[in-house]
Design an enzyme around this catalytic site. Structure first.
Site, PDB file in Angstrom:
ATOM      1  N   ASP A   1     -91.438  91.825  41.180  1.00 40.91           N
ATOM      2  CA  ASP A   1     -91.773  92.171  39.819  1.00 40.91           C
ATOM      3  C   ASP A   1     -91.826  90.877  39.018  1.00 40.91           C
ATOM      4  O   ASP A   1     -91.147  89.931  39.382  1.00 40.91           O
ATOM      5  CB  ASP A   1     -90.596  92.997  39.307  1.00 40.91           C
ATOM      6  CG  ASP A   1     -91.053  94.110  38.434  1.00 40.91           C
ATOM      7  OD1 ASP A   1     -92.227  94.444  38.547  1.00 40.91           O
ATOM      8  OD2 ASP A   1     -90.254  94.618  37.645  1.00 40.91           O
TER       9      ASP A   1
ATOM     10  N   ASP B   1     -87.038  96.819  38.589  1.00 48.04           N
ATOM     11  CA  ASP B   1     -85.931  97.215  37.727  1.00 48.04           C
ATOM     12  C   ASP B   1     -86.183  98.536  37.018  1.00 48.04           C
ATOM     13  O   ASP B   1     -85.271  99.168  36.551  1.00 48.04           O
ATOM     14  CB  ASP B   1     -85.619  96.118  36.703  1.00 48.04           C
ATOM     15  CG  ASP B   1     -86.875  95.680  35.975  1.00 48.04           C
ATOM     16  OD1 ASP B   1     -87.914  96.344  36.137  1.00 48.04           O
ATOM     17  OD2 ASP B   1     -86.829  94.675  35.252  1.00 48.04           O
TER      18      ASP B   1
ATOM     19  N   ASP C   1     -90.338 101.668  39.577  1.00 46.70           N
ATOM     20  CA  ASP C   1     -90.291 100.937  40.846  1.00 46.70           C
ATOM     21  C   ASP C   1     -89.607 101.727  41.952  1.00 46.70           C
ATOM     22  O   ASP C   1     -89.654 101.330  43.102  1.00 46.70           O
ATOM     23  CB  ASP C   1     -89.538  99.613  40.655  1.00 46.70           C
ATOM     24  CG  ASP C   1     -90.232  98.721  39.653  1.00 46.70           C
ATOM     25  OD1 ASP C   1     -91.470  98.756  39.614  1.00 46.70           O
ATOM     26  OD2 ASP C   1     -89.555  98.009  38.898  1.00 46.70           O
TER      27      ASP C   1
END
EC number: 7.2.2.13
Length: 1020
Positions: free
Chosen positions: A374, A714, A718
């Site tokens: 990410d 996070d 996800d």
């Protein structure tokens, strides 16, 4: 009707087909979920919306209708996924993988004992002891593993904390607080700043409403919410609010369009809990190892079973031998060793900010070959920071140091004074109270991310912003809105007791359109074509760096027309907002974390591909990717090549571009073949503007390439990807509870660099487990061969069952575990990730080294000691051959030795048990050398050194334990182990030295001729 009736007779409709059907059905549902959200409520007009949901948009539903819908749809809550009951988890620990081998051993022991008990009057209890001990080992280790892992895996509990408890609805024209679970489709709901959104809503009216969608879409900026339909994609349009996101500021009213599992968040939850999770690499390795060991055991067992029948033993005796050999092959202590090694590494990783939830994930991280990371918060700091400014026709870097030591421009410039004043005054962000002692950059602020960045920047370079605001009190303000894209405020001027100043900031092109002059070196000059071009270039340059650019302008209002006390009307504008004076630009970025570029570099040298997956804008994503080295110096994307050669993108051969930035909307239309093509042909990839479902598709694409994939994330969005990946890594600080539950590992400091440390630990434990297993397996040969010679040569038994257990569960345990503390031999992070197909934990070469070479030397050492002791007592080797039946005959009390002395049964047995003890001591002595050579697989022990203190302790501990078992009074009764003469300890020393020299020479040849015959045959 005909089809329905015929169905009953269709023989093909067997249960198997139905089972398959169920699975197909589930796959179909999952594929549905992977698709983008389909809804059209955001496109409907308010009247159509009211008709669709049969609701009065001002009074809401009637109570009766709400009850009916609640009965039809069920409560507004997420369905918890099927959880594994605790007893099932416990049984998996007891009967999974390695434990099965030991259970089979235990059952065979009880079987053998049963056969003996049925046949003999006084059966020996060895097999009974062995069975009990094996069962005990499995149960104790199982409890230990279960305890280690019991601290994890409850995916949905965390979704529960995300569900809002109360909701404010309008029913029959009255506002009422109800439980969020009772909200139904069609309800009229009100939300305000600080609330959690109770269901998916279509906004019908709003006042300055902003929501934080970051847990869903990954966008860190709060998103404005209003009734207008602004975007085809429901995730991006302004008039939809999503279940369980937070309303940050303002108020809004909306109609509920989905509840519970049918909400966007609910779909993600269902997706995460419905994913099949593959087995971990280490579980497959252990399975492969068990197959190898079982193969060896059965081969030896059957060979000697046949041999003993040929030698004339009875069937039952032969069966006892068969069982004995198979059990002797089982490494009793290894299960505990592996578990302890993994636990130690998990503890070590936790100290380095990697919290591992299940032990097997420790090693998975080491075999990772692709990391999908990410951007926001993992690669970057998740703190917007002012990076550049443009004023006086120059771009300056912002100085974000605490002591202002990095100043790159003259702070005395009057233009800078004006720019900093606008940035400080036209700004609603404030520091939260009580943070005077904290450094400015770390202080918490109330306000939107960009404004907070400006606040910190001005506070650092110009001192207290609060005092500046006190000296220039605000008299009017127009907050930022999406239609005019600017924010404006009017202040009393501190430098002129009569007049006001109007300050404005916003989208640079909109601000420039309102200006007629520009401030340069403190003087207003007309805004001509040249200055407009200069502005355009600066704007493009900063935008190209992936930064978010804001423009600033001001106007000193004439005191004649606008004296103090003038009533400014912000609705019917009674003051000028055109012909202003442009002052400058400021650009902000969420900067990369300091340790990330280095970590990405380490991944590259370790052969790990780092892919960035983000919901952010492609330009920003690409800029950060270049900043942290995911796209390395000199590597171009198709767009870069097109720009350099000045040709359209369609003419560039995509194979020429090493790097690639893929937009989410393009990814949506790609087939899996096209995605595979991209993943195969580009070394450096960035996915921008992706949705949660796409993250999952990317992970599956990488896994199709045969990669072992780690994913960081996070947000709630996800969790499907975290669950699907070989190892999911959640963020400990910024991560939502859901992502933490779906993950296998949690980064306590949210730092990408910690992943690299984790990879290093994972690779190290794989190497060290190999060494531990090599060490443990070697002593199997000196434990099995005595039994084989006892069968073939008919000699008295050289080593008993009890002594074997003393080695496997006593003296060998600490040394085997100490190898987990061994340092790496070379730079682990310079080699390619291991290939799970070819690079096994235990391979044929390791077995051949342990069993065929080192083990044989150890067995020789043991037999040498055995024959020495019997010879000293009068039985020469020639006399021993074929003596077994007489030796074990209880009624024979006058057995003659080589010198004609007579021995009673009891005397013979004391000598035999002394031999067992000496054989045991010899194994301990040769295991010293084995432990030292297992420290390294390629380097010389002299290069590696003896820095491992635990290993030195292990050497001393096994020796002390062996001496204790031999000399402690009462051992003769308890374990039938007798005291040894000191000289008998030294019989095995030459063999120990031989092992050491043999292996050092082997490793020398390995290093001299890499890839040669010795490496092919012996390098495990």
């Amino acid at each position: 009707m005909g089809r329905g009736a015929g169905r009953e007779y269709s023989p093909a409709a067997t249960t198997a087909e139905n089972g398959g059907g169920k699975k197909k059905q589930k796959e179909k549902e999952l594929d549905e979920l992977k698709k983008e959200v389909a809804m059209d409520d955001h496109k409907l007009s308010l009247d159509e919306l009211g008709r669709k949901y049969q609701v009065d948009l001002s009074k809401g539903l009637t109570n009766q209708r709400a009850q009916d819908i609640l009965a039809r749809d069920g409560p507004n809550a997420l369905t918890p996924p099927p959880t594994t009951p605790e007893w099932v988890k416990f049984c998996r620990q007891l009967f999974g993988g390695f434990s099965i081998l030991l259970w089979i051993g235990a059952i065979l022991c009880f079987l053998a004992y049963g056969i003996q008990a049925a046949m003999e009057d006084e059966p020996s209890n060895d097999n009974l002891y062995l069975g009990v001990v094996l069962a005990a080992v499995v149960i104790v280790t199982g409890c230990f593993s279960y305890y280690q892992e019991a601290k994890s895996s409850k995916i949905m509990d965390s979704f529960k904390n995300m569900v809002p408890q109360q909701a404010l609805v309008v029913r029959e024209g009255e506002k009422m607080q109800i439980n969020a679970e009772e909200v139904v489709v069609g309800d009229l709901v009100e939300v305000k700043g600080g609330d959690r959104v109770p269901a998916d809503l279509r906004i019908i009216s709003s006042h300055g409403c902003k929501v934080d969608n970051s847990s869903l879409t990954g966008e860190s900026e709060p998103q404005t919410r209003s009734p207008e339909f602004t975007h085809e994609n429901p995730l991006e349009t302004r008039n939809i609010c999503f279940f369980s996101t937070n309303c940050v500021e303002g108020t809004a009213r909306g109609i509920v369009i989905a509840t519970g599992d049918r909400t966007v968040m609910g779909r993600i939850a269902t997706l995460a809990s419905g994913l099949e999770v593959g087995r971990t690499p280490i579980a497959m390795e252990i399975e492969h190892f068990i197959q190898l060991i079982t193969g060896v055991a059965v081969f030896l067992g059957v060979s000697f079973f046949v041999l003993s029948l040929i030698l004339g033993y009875s069937w039952l005796e032969a069966v006892i031998f068969l069982i004995g050999i198979i059990v002797a092959n089982v490494p009793e202590g290894l299960l505990a060793t592996v578990t302890v090694c993994l636990t130690l590494t998990a503890k070590r990783m936790a100290r380095k900010n990697c919290l591992v939830k299940n032990l097997e994930a420790v090693e998975t991280l080491g075999s990772t070959s692709t990391i999908c990371s990410d951007k926001t918060g993992t690669l970057t700091q998740n703190r917007m920071t002012v990076a550049h400014m443009w004023f006086d026709n120059q771009i300056h870097e912002a100085d974000t140091t605490e002591d202002q030591s990095g100043a790159t421009f003259d702070k005395r410039s009057p233009t800078w004074t004006a720019l900093s004043r606008i940035a400080g005054l036209c700004n609603r962000a404030v520091f939260k109270a009580g943070q005077e002692n904290i450094s400015v950059s770390k202080r918490d602020t109330a306000g939107d991310a960009s404004e907070s960045a400006l606040l910190k920047c001005i506070e650092l370079s110009c001192g207290s912003v609060r005092k500046m605001r006190d000296r220039n009190p605000k008299v009017a303000e127009i907050p930022f809105n999406s239609t005019n894209k600017y924010q404006l405020s009017i202040h009393e001027r501190e430098d002129n007791p009569q007049s006001h100043v109007l300050v404005m900031k916003g989208a640079p092109e909109r601000i420039l359109d309102r200006c007629s002059s520009i401030l340069v070196q403190g003087k207003e000059i007309p805004l001509d074509k040249e200055m407009q071009d200069a502005f355009q270039n600066a704007y493009l340059e900063l935008g190209g760096l992936g930064e978010r650019v804001l423009g600033f302008c001001q106007l000193n209002l004439p005191s004649g027309k606008f004296p103090r006390g003038f009533k400014f009307d912000t609705d019917e504008l009674n003051f000028p907002t055109e012909k202003l004076c442009f002052v400058g630009l400021m650009s902000m970025i969420d900067p990369p974390r300091a340790a990330v570029p280095d970590a990405v570099g380490k991944c590259r040298s370790a052969g790990i591909k780092v892919i960035m997956v983000t919901g952010d804008h492609p330009i920003t994503a690409k800029a950060i990717a270049k900043g942290v080295g995911i796209i390395s110096e000199g590597n171009e994307t198709v767009e870069d090549i097109a720009a350099r050669l000045n040709i359209p993108v369609s003419q560039v051969n995509p194979r020429e571009a090493k790097a690639c930035v893929v937009h989410g909307s393009d990814l949506k239309d790609m087939t899996s073949e096209q995605l595979d093509e991209i993943l195969k042909n580009h070394t450096e990839i960035v996915f921008a503007r992706t949705s949660p479902q796409q993250k999952l598709i990317i992970v599956e694409g990488c896994q199709r390439q045969g990669a072992i994939v780690a994913v960081t994330g996070d947000g709630v969005n996800d969790s499907p990807a975290l669950k699907k990946a070989d190892i999911g890594i959640a963020m400990g600080i910024a991560g939502s509870d859901v992502s933490k539950q779906a993950a296998d590992m949690i980064l306590l400091d949210d730092n990408f660099a910690s992943i690299v440390t984790g990879v290093e630990e994972g690779r190290l434990i794989f190497d060290n487990l190999k060494k531990s297993i090599a060490y443990t397996l070697t002593s199997n040969i000196p434990e099995i061969t005595p039994f084989l010679l006892f069968i073939i040569a008919n000699i008295p038994l050289p080593l008993g069952t009890v002594t074997i257990l003393c080695i496997d569960l006593g003296t060998d345990m600490v040394p085997a575990i100490s190898l987990a503390y061994e340092a790496a031999e070379s730079d682990i992070m310079k080699r390619q990730p291991r290939n799970p197909q070819t690079d096994k934990l235990v391979n044929e070469r390791l077995i051949s080294m342990a069993y065929g070479q080192i083990g044989m030397i150890q067995a020789l050492g043991g037999f040498f000691t055995y024959f020495v002791i019997l010879a000293e007592n009068g039985f020469l080797p020639s006399r021993l051959l074929g003596i077994r039946l007489d030796w074990d005959d209880r009624s024979m009390n006058d057995l003659e030795d080589s010198y004609g002395q007579e021995w009673t049964y009891e005397q013979r047995k004391v000598v035999e048990f002394t031999c067992h003890t000496a054989f045991f001591a010899s194994i301990v002595v040769v295991q010293w050398a084995d432990l030292i050579i297992c420290k390294t697989r390629r380097n010389s022990v002299f290069q590696q050194g003896m820095k491992n203190k635990i290993l030195i302790f292990g050497l001393l501990e096994e020796t002390a334990l062996a001496a204790f078992l031999s000399y402690c009074p009462g051992m003769g009764v308890a374990l039938r182990m007798y005291p040894l003469k000191v000289t008998w300890w030294f019989c095995a020393f030459p063999y120990s030295l031989l092992i050491f020299i043999y292996d050092e020479v082997r490793k020398l040849i390995l290093r001299r001729y890499p890839g040669g015959w010795v490496e092919k045959e012996t390098y495990y």
